[in-house]
Design an enzyme around this catalytic site. Structure first.
Site, mmCIF file in Angstrom:
data_model
loop_
_atom_site.group_PDB
_atom_site.id
_atom_site.type_symbol
_atom_site.label_atom_id
_atom_site.label_comp_id
_atom_site.label_asym_id
_atom_site.label_seq_id
_atom_site.Cartn_x
_atom_site.Cartn_y
_atom_site.Cartn_z
ATOM 1 N N CYS A 60 -5.650 -45.048 40.281
ATOM 2 C CA CYS A 60 -4.365 -45.532 39.232
ATOM 3 C C CYS A 60 -4.357 -44.592 38.181
ATOM 4 C CB CYS A 60 -5.063 -46.751 38.499
ATOM 5 S SG CYS A 60 -5.676 -47.939 39.699
ATOM 6 N N ARG A 104 5.285 -54.035 43.295
ATOM 7 C CA ARG A 104 4.252 -54.311 42.732
ATOM 8 C C ARG A 104 4.483 -53.940 41.081
ATOM 9 N NH1 ARG A 104 -1.363 -52.532 41.657
ATOM 10 N NH2 ARG A 104 -2.915 -54.444 42.334
#
Ligand code: XMP
Length: 493
Positions: free
Chosen positions: A304, A403
């Protein structure tokens, strides 16, 4: 005012900032119970979910993880129809009912029966008349007649008193019925019509995974991801048999997402897990809308970049504990999602209030994860990428982009996206069962040190000590050259 805001900012902690403190303990690791109630309807034997990522969770991994006692969450970077198929593959993975049943009519000759039995390698046939089962005929009935040269009709020698079962009963119940009635096979009926057949041998062969996570019909559990507003997909997955619908979104405290949770709940029977969040306020809002489970983690994941790109996030131990404080009062389970590198991190997540953990990196690179093994510098790897990476947002079916509340469109699609993840590779790790053996072994060891016989007592008994950079350095192997890599302490280079 600004200096106050900065000076009063709370501290946020993650896995490496703490160790669990050993307690006086009567508990030994081998006797620890890792069962959890993930939601009202879902029980798991190990507190592990797989990340809904396109390099981690499709049916093959979900089957392997459910057989170990956890649950896989099928990713959504594919069409709704494809995801439904993946769910169905998990649900039917250990199907013991043979659906494609070969049948015979009562007026057939037993020589025909013998031919069918030989050609199809089967030893019993249900006898059907007007769609109804009227008898059953086995090799044992046919053989003596053929041997003595007598050609009879099926209805003259079949067993007419057939014991049948409904398709809703469990394999254990089916086995009991077969033993009680001294029969080897049981035709399965729905509203009187034959829909399949179950044999004792198939039931006995079936349960090689005593720890598997199963529904009340004995089928493996599976979860499936849906976008926060994708009601059609959620309904389709629910109808396909998904046990949990996991609302998969980078910021579930977006108030439009929160508002839509109620609509999702009203339209599906499956449990609804919602995430990701990182604060107590988000937990309160989602619980008020009816979420059955909460997923915690803004930016801790190994691939991430949200915390770097957006500067947003809450270190994972702090995030888990804050959400758990609120969720425990409402009896809502908490899933710590992302940032877990070792079995010790799983124990710390649970000690901080998580009921279960969701794993991306630790399950990517397994035999059952999607993708091929590649060899680089003599070592095996598999690809692993963030769902907010450029590759996942443009390379699949848009499930990565939305998302992150982004859209993929137009010829310049790459330059219109702001990625929040990177693409890379992780060492090949072997089978999911081997990874789970080490991971749950480490968790059990931790629970033994903490004196916790089960997950609930781990919540109560775990105590933390905050450590320094020196403490962290001391915790890892030091002052030696590792010559033999350990299965639970991988070296990356
Ligand atoms: P681990 O650390 O297990 O983390 O690899 C898996 C979790 O990371 C989240 N995820 C992302 N987060 N950008 C992010 O900020 C991304 O591209 C991304 N892809 C996945 C997700 O919650 C997953 O379960």
């Amino acid at each position: 005012m600004f200096s106050e805001k900065v000076n009063n900012a709370p501290k946020g902690y993650t896995f490496d900032d703490f160790l669990l403190v050993p307690n006086a303990s009567w508990v030994e690791a081998k006797n620890v119970n890792t069962k959890i109630q993930l939601s009202k309807k879902i029980k798991l034997n190990i507190p592990v979910l797989s990340a809904a990522m396109d390099t981690v969770s499709e049916s093959e991994l979900a089957i392997a993880l459910a057989q170990e006692g956890g649950i896989g969450v099928i990713h959504r970077n594919m069409t709704s129809e494809m995801e439904v198929e993946e769910v169905k593959k998990v649900k039917s993975a250990e199907e013991i009912t043979i659906r494609d049943v070969v049948t015979i009519t009562p007026d057939s000759d037993i020589t025909t029966v013998q031919d069918i039995m030989e050609n199809e390698s089967i030893s019993g046939l249900p006898v059907i008349e007007d769609d109804k089962i009227v008898g059953i005929i086995s090799k044992r009935d046919v053989k003596p007649m053929i041997r003595s040269g007598v050609n009879k009709k099926v209805n003259e020698i079949m067993t007419s008193d057939v014991v049948t079962i409904e398709e809703t009963i469990s394999p254990e119940e089916a086995l009991d019925i077969a033993y009680e009635n001294k029969v080897e096979r049981l035709p399965v009926v729905r509203e009187g019509k034959l829909v399949g057949i179950v044999t004792i041998r198939d039931i006995l062969n079936h349960d090689n995974h005593p720890n598997a996570a199963r529904d009340k019909h004995g089928k493996l559990l599976v979860a499936a991801a849906a976008g926060p507003f994708d009601l059609d997909r959620a309904i389709a997955l629910d109808e396909a048999g998904a046990d949990i619908i996991s609302i998969d979104c980078a910021h579930a405290h977006n108030m439009n997402v929160v508002k839509f949770v109620e609509t999702m709940k009203d339209n599906i029977d499956a449990e609804l897990c919602v995430g990701n969040i990182a604060t107590a306020e988000a937990a309160e809002d989602l619980i008020a809308q009816g979420a059955d489970a909460l997923k915690v983690g803004i930016g801790p994941g190994s691939m991430c970049t949200t915390r770097i790109v957006a500067g947003v996030g809450v270190p994972q131990i702090t995030a888990i504990s804050q959400v758990a404080d609120v969720a425990k009062d409402s009896g809502i389970p908490v899933i710590g999602d992302g940032g877990l590198r070792y079995s010790g991190d799983v124990a710390k997540a649970i000690g901080a209030g998580a009921d279960a953990v969701m794993l991306g990196n630790l399950l990517a690179g397994t035999y059952e994860s999607p993708g091929d093994v590649v060899v680089m510098n003599g070592r095996k790897y598999k690809t692993y990428r963030g769902m907010g990476s450029m590759g996942a947002m443009t390379g699949g079916f848009g499930g990565g982009a939305d998302r992150y509340f982004q859209e993929v469109k137009g010829p310049m699609k790459h330059s219109k996206l702001v990625p929040e993840g990177v693409e890379g590779a992780v060492p090949y790790k072997g089978k999911v069962s081997e990874v789970m053996f080490q991971l749950i072994g480490g968790l059990k060891a931790s629970m033994g040190y903490c004196g916790a016989k089960d997950i609930k007592s781990m919540h109560e008994k775990a105590r933390f000590v905050q450590i320094t950079a020196g403490g962290l350095k001391e915790s890892h192997p030091h002052d030696l050259l590792i010559t033999n890599e350990s299965p639970n302490y991988p070296l990356l280079e």
